[in-house]
Every structure is written in structure tokens, then in C-alpha cells.
Design a protein around this motif. Sequence first.
Motif, PDB file in Angstrom:
ATOM      1  N   GLU A 124     -32.947  31.400  66.678  1.00 32.13           N
ATOM      2  CA  GLU A 124     -33.635  32.074  65.831  1.00 32.13           C
ATOM      3  C   GLU A 124     -34.210  31.742  64.606  1.00 32.13           C
ATOM      4  OE1 GLU A 124     -29.545  33.223  64.770  1.00 32.13           O
ATOM      5  OE2 GLU A 124     -30.684  32.603  66.578  1.00 32.13           O
ATOM      6  N   SER A 125     -33.244  30.666  63.988  1.00 27.90           N
ATOM      7  CA  SER A 125     -33.565  30.311  62.460  1.00 27.90           C
ATOM      8  C   SER A 125     -34.154  29.044  62.396  1.00 27.90           C
ATOM      9  CB  SER A 125     -32.288  30.326  62.055  1.00 27.90           C
ATOM     10  OG  SER A 125     -31.469  29.495  62.368  1.00 27.90           O
ATOM     11  N   VAL A 126     -34.762  28.576  63.608  1.00 25.92           N
ATOM     12  CA  VAL A 126     -35.287  27.164  63.542  1.00 25.92           C
ATOM     13  C   VAL A 126     -36.693  27.281  62.924  1.00 25.92           C
ATOM     14  CG1 VAL A 126     -36.154  25.410  65.132  1.00 25.92           C
ATOM     15  CG2 VAL A 126     -33.906  26.384  65.830  1.00 25.92           C
ATOM     16  N   ILE A 127     -37.092  26.224  62.101  1.00 23.32           N
ATOM     17  CA  ILE A 127     -38.418  26.399  61.606  1.00 23.32           C
ATOM     18  C   ILE A 127     -39.070  25.333  62.426  1.00 23.32           C
ATOM     19  CG2 ILE A 127     -39.813  25.478  59.626  1.00 23.32           C
ATOM     20  CD1 ILE A 127     -37.606  25.903  57.869  1.00 23.32           C
ATOM     21  N   ALA A 128     -40.175  25.986  63.388  1.00 29.76           N
ATOM     22  CA  ALA A 128     -40.683  25.096  64.221  1.00 29.76           C
ATOM     23  C   ALA A 128     -42.354  25.041  64.047  1.00 29.76           C
ATOM     24  CB  ALA A 128     -40.687  25.846  65.679  1.00 29.76           C
ATOM     25  N   LEU A 129     -42.745  23.685  63.767  1.00 30.12           N
ATOM     26  CA  LEU A 129     -44.131  23.675  63.284  1.00 30.12           C
ATOM     27  C   LEU A 129     -45.152  24.250  64.231  1.00 30.12           C
ATOM     28  CD1 LEU A 129     -42.846  22.103  61.186  1.00 30.12           C
ATOM     29  CD2 LEU A 129     -44.943  20.434  61.596  1.00 30.12           C
ATOM     30  N   SER A 130     -46.426  24.899  63.909  1.00 28.98           N
ATOM     31  CA  SER A 130     -47.109  25.320  64.678  1.00 28.98           C
ATOM     32  C   SER A 130     -48.684  25.338  64.358  1.00 28.98           C
ATOM     33  CB  SER A 130     -46.865  27.113  64.795  1.00 28.98           C
ATOM     34  OG  SER A 130     -47.977  27.716  65.501  1.00 28.98           O
ATOM     35  N   LYS A 131     -49.543  25.202  65.167  1.00 26.06           N
ATOM     36  CA  LYS A 131     -50.919  25.017  64.775  1.00 26.06           C
ATOM     37  C   LYS A 131     -51.600  26.215  64.149  1.00 26.06           C
ATOM     38  CE  LYS A 131     -51.707  21.493  68.320  1.00 26.06           C
ATOM     39  NZ  LYS A 131     -52.697  21.031  69.635  1.00 26.06           N
ATOM     40  N   LYS A 132     -50.894  27.405  64.450  1.00 27.85           N
ATOM     41  CA  LYS A 132     -51.369  28.746  64.211  1.00 27.85           C
ATOM     42  C   LYS A 132     -51.030  29.020  62.648  1.00 27.85           C
ATOM     43  CE  LYS A 132     -50.639  30.700  68.549  1.00 27.85           C
ATOM     44  NZ  LYS A 132     -49.715  31.712  69.498  1.00 27.85           N
ATOM     45  N   SER A 133     -50.145  28.174  62.083  1.00 31.64           N
ATOM     46  CA  SER A 133     -49.741  28.472  60.583  1.00 31.64           C
ATOM     47  C   SER A 133     -49.577  27.253  59.984  1.00 31.64           C
ATOM     48  CB  SER A 133     -48.828  29.616  60.507  1.00 31.64           C
ATOM     49  OG  SER A 133     -48.407  29.899  59.101  1.00 31.64           O
ATOM     50  N   LYS A 134     -49.893  27.088  58.787  1.00 34.19           N
ATOM     51  CA  LYS A 134     -49.294  25.946  57.882  1.00 34.19           C
ATOM     52  C   LYS A 134     -47.826  26.214  57.132  1.00 34.19           C
ATOM     53  CE  LYS A 134     -51.184  22.619  57.051  1.00 34.19           C
ATOM     54  NZ  LYS A 134     -51.292  21.473  57.560  1.00 34.19           N
ATOM     55  N   GLU A 135     -47.429  27.670  57.335  1.00 34.65           N
ATOM     56  CA  GLU A 135     -46.263  27.864  56.667  1.00 34.65           C
ATOM     57  C   GLU A 135     -44.987  27.222  57.267  1.00 34.65           C
ATOM     58  OE1 GLU A 135     -43.588  31.672  55.558  1.00 34.65           O
ATOM     59  OE2 GLU A 135     -45.541  32.175  56.989  1.00 34.65           O
ATOM     60  N   PRO A 136     -44.841  27.114  58.314  1.00 34.89           N
ATOM     61  CA  PRO A 136     -43.518  26.223  58.728  1.00 34.89           C
ATOM     62  C   PRO A 136     -43.565  24.838  58.102  1.00 34.89           C
ATOM     63  CG  PRO A 136     -44.619  27.302  60.548  1.00 34.89           C
ATOM     64  CD  PRO A 136     -45.539  27.668  59.721  1.00 34.89           C
ATOM     65  N   GLU A 137     -44.889  24.149  58.200  1.00 37.77           N
ATOM     66  CA  GLU A 137     -44.862  22.621  57.592  1.00 37.77           C
ATOM     67  C   GLU A 137     -44.729  22.693  56.254  1.00 37.77           C
ATOM     68  OE1 GLU A 137     -48.160  19.137  57.369  1.00 37.77           O
ATOM     69  OE2 GLU A 137     -48.706  20.731  58.526  1.00 37.77           O
ATOM     70  N   THR A 138     -45.079  23.794  55.246  1.00 38.93           N
ATOM     71  CA  THR A 138     -44.648  23.903  53.750  1.00 38.93           C
ATOM     72  C   THR A 138     -43.593  24.079  53.705  1.00 38.93           C
ATOM     73  OG1 THR A 138     -46.982  24.702  53.469  1.00 38.93           O
ATOM     74  CG2 THR A 138     -45.242  25.038  51.816  1.00 38.93           C
ATOM     75  N   LYS A 139     -42.808  24.853  54.416  1.00 37.44           N
ATOM     76  CA  LYS A 139     -41.215  25.162  54.402  1.00 37.44           C
ATOM     77  C   LYS A 139     -40.590  23.663  54.815  1.00 37.44           C
ATOM     78  CE  LYS A 139     -40.938  30.141  55.330  1.00 37.44           C
ATOM     79  NZ  LYS A 139     -40.281  31.075  56.194  1.00 37.44           N
ATOM     80  N   SER A 140     -41.065  23.119  55.744  1.00 32.60           N
ATOM     81  CA  SER A 140     -40.312  21.847  56.208  1.00 32.60           C
ATOM     82  C   SER A 140     -40.310  21.005  55.181  1.00 32.60           C
ATOM     83  CB  SER A 140     -40.847  21.344  57.361  1.00 32.60           C
ATOM     84  OG  SER A 140     -40.704  22.127  58.500  1.00 32.60           O
ATOM     85  N   ALA A 141     -41.407  20.739  54.469  1.00 30.59           N
ATOM     86  CA  ALA A 141     -41.601  19.729  53.511  1.00 30.59           C
ATOM     87  C   ALA A 141     -40.666  19.972  52.330  1.00 30.59           C
ATOM     88  CB  ALA A 141     -43.064  19.555  53.086  1.00 30.59           C
ATOM     89  N   ALA A 142     -40.676  21.290  51.907  1.00 31.05           N
ATOM     90  CA  ALA A 142     -39.759  21.529  50.930  1.00 31.05           C
ATOM     91  C   ALA A 142     -38.173  21.395  51.355  1.00 31.05           C
ATOM     92  CB  ALA A 142     -39.620  23.200  50.502  1.00 31.05           C
ATOM     93  N   HIS A 143     -37.710  21.868  52.480  1.00 24.87           N
ATOM     94  CA  HIS A 143     -36.421  21.262  52.833  1.00 24.87           C
ATOM     95  C   HIS A 143     -36.137  20.020  52.762  1.00 24.87           C
ATOM     96  CE1 HIS A 143     -34.728  25.300  53.732  1.00 24.87           C
ATOM     97  NE2 HIS A 143     -36.116  25.725  54.347  1.00 24.87           N
ATOM     98  N   PHE A 144     -37.032  19.237  53.361  1.00 28.82           N
ATOM     99  CA  PHE A 144     -36.611  17.767  53.404  1.00 28.82           C
ATOM    100  C   PHE A 144     -36.687  17.267  52.087  1.00 28.82           C
ATOM    101  CE2 PHE A 144     -39.079  17.765  57.842  1.00 28.82           C
ATOM    102  CZ  PHE A 144     -37.534  17.347  58.322  1.00 28.82           C
ATOM    103  N   ALA A 145     -37.617  17.426  51.004  1.00 29.95           N
ATOM    104  CA  ALA A 145     -37.505  17.101  49.784  1.00 29.95           C
ATOM    105  C   ALA A 145     -36.309  17.535  48.977  1.00 29.95           C
ATOM    106  CB  ALA A 145     -38.812  17.751  48.952  1.00 29.95           C
ATOM    107  N   ALA A 146     -35.755  18.601  49.418  1.00 32.69           N
ATOM    108  CA  ALA A 146     -34.354  18.977  48.426  1.00 32.69           C
ATOM    109  C   ALA A 146     -33.213  18.723  49.449  1.00 32.69           C
ATOM    110  CB  ALA A 146     -34.538  20.535  48.472  1.00 32.69           C
ATOM    111  N   ALA A 147     -33.109  18.356  50.531  1.00 24.69           N
ATOM    112  CA  ALA A 147     -32.143  17.905  51.419  1.00 24.69           C
ATOM    113  C   ALA A 147     -31.216  16.647  50.617  1.00 24.69           C
ATOM    114  CB  ALA A 147     -32.480  17.399  52.685  1.00 24.69           C
TER     115      ALA A 147
END
Length: 375
Positions: free
Chosen positions: A100-123
Motif C-alpha cells: 500500500e505504500s509503494v510509489i508506482a509511476l503512472s501515466k495518469k499523474s506526474k506526482e509519483p515520478e516527482t516523488k521518486s526523483a526526490a527519494h532517489f536524490a536524497a537516498a
Amino acid sequence: MGAKISKEVRFRKFGARLALIFPFGQISAFLQPLMKNLEDLKALLSSPKKVAIVTHFKPDADALGSSLGLAGFLRRKGHQVTVITPSDFPEFLSWMPGSESVIALSKKSKEPETKSAAHFAAADIIFCLDFSSLGRINELGAMVRNSPAIKVMIDHHLEPEHFADYEKWDIRDASTAQLVYDFIVSLGEKQMIDASTASCLYAGLMTDTGGFRHNNTTAREFRVAEELTSLGANPSEVARLVYDVNSLGRLRLTGYVLNHKLTVLPEYRTAYMTLSQDELRKFDVQTGDTEGLVNYGLSVKDVQLSVLMYDRGEEIKISFRSLGSFSVNDMARAHFEGGGHRNASGGSSKLSLDQTLERFLNILPHYKEKLINNS
């Protein structure tokens, strides 16, 4: 060492590649440097870190199970963990703890991609599971490559890219899930595996061995399954959740494919199936609904090669399965921009569905002798 080399192990430390190639009988000579690198990684994980875990596009049970299993273990050690996938995953895997907490990219929204970029940059650390080339995670590949985080790849597919700082890679293992299990055990942390982690890892092992029926199943897979069961995995319940929970559309799709779309070419010992976009829409096909269809072709007597092609719109997705020594990995890499394992691989095509099928049928005669003599 010459032509008798039977295994290749690569373990990279902080960008400086250490390549070790040895026959099984000479493994002991290399244990010390391997253990040294493991100790370095263990030291990195000895204090709380920001960890991102990523797996491949359209994750299956091994990809998601190994990711969520590792995530649960790392969270119990006090790490801040985020699991990211380049796409959605099958509904029949949503029972896995942490899904339920997985960030899954979607064609319907750019929000998951934005969140993913932030997590990778901060990891601090990025674990890459069940894929060995950054191209398998699409637009996430550049994010991972450019992140300053330490990268750890755990995988069992052929011909890895070697992009990571640390690698646990072994093509003999049937699943990435069991490699994750081995990784946890090698850290001396087996006691940190609870029932949730054990269940996720068991699901990955079970499905990548085809319910312990594929020829990648050895005594070792059964030993790992036994150990995961003793740690809390419930084999019958995991099997029920993965194999016996279907949508009505998925069941009707299976019947339609077997009745109308399965074609057998006896002269090539080959079966193939195709599905157009209209056919996928007719049965309201969701992610994961086509999973396993290709295996039905191999259940036909004397068939050695089975292929499923379906139209995703942006490309044709192709699944290859084979028996014996016939390598669908070689076929997929040579003709369909894919690869994977000897008897189970994937590929794709930018041609139309009809053109892709025509291309496959045109190359099939080149493999006729191998298929006829395959055992």
C-alpha cells in the motif's frame, strides 16, 4: 581455468570493479575478498539510512516480493525505506505487506515520478532488485544512475550491465527473492525475518520456479522454501493468494485465448498467441492478467517453444518460454530487444502486432533444427 569456467561472480565496491571468475571447486580461494566487501556493506547498514528500493517495469511476484521483503527487513533495522516501481503491479499481489505504500509511476499523474526523483536524490543507498540493466526501469534509470547514493544490485538475470557499486548476482538462483534471503542471512540477520518478510520472499521463489515445477528448481530452492516456511511463510495461503484469486475478466480472457488464439506449428514444435488492443479492452485486461498465459503453449504435447504477443499501444510486448536446452534468451536478444533466462525471457517490438508476428514467423525456420532436436 580455460574453457571449464562454470560460474561468474562480480562484486563491485564503490565504483571500482572487482571481477572474479572461477570454477566451483576454487570458490574458497576467493572468499576473503568477497567477505571483505560484504563487511563494508554491512557497515553501511549498521546505522539508520535513507534507502530506496526499485524493481523493474510491470513487477511480478519475484520483483515485488523481493522488494517488499527486503523493505520490511530494513525497516525493522531502523532504516527509512521507500519502494518505487516504474509502473503499477498486479492486483493479485496487493496482499503483500507494504504494497500500500509503494510509489508506482503512472501515466495518469506526474506526482509519483516527482516523488521518486526526490527519494532517489536524497537516498543514501539504492537497492536495485530483479533487474540488471537500468533500461528495465524506464525513466527511473537516469534518476538512479545520477543519484549520489550507493547502488546495490541483487539479481539473477543473464548479461548484467554492472552499473552498481555492490552486486549480488547469480544466474543459478531461481529467484531474486532467494538472493535477498541469502543476503539477509549473510549479514547475520536471519532472526530479523518475520512472517511478513518470509511470505513476500516465498511468493517470489514460488512463482519464479513455476510452483517448484520449472527446471530451475533444485534442492537448494526447496531448502530456502523450507527455511522461509519455518520463519512464518504459509505456503498454501501464499499459493492461494497468487494463483487462485482472479477477476472474472482474467478467467474469461484465459478461456478466449485457449479457444481462439492458441496456434500450434507442429513442424517447429512451437505455439504462439497474439492479443490486439481491442481484445485486451474487450476483457478489461489489467496489469498481470496476461501473466502465465504463455505457459499454456508449453503444455501442448511436443511443443518446445511458446510465445505470447500483445499490443500495449506504445509497443508490442512479447513473452517467450521454452523447454530443455533451447534458449529463448538468445532469440529475444537477437531479434526482439529482450532477454532474461534461457527458458523464460521477454522482448518488445515497435512494429505493429501483425508485423511483429510476421517477423517471428520469418525467423522461425532458422531455429527449426534446434527446436526439432531439442530435449
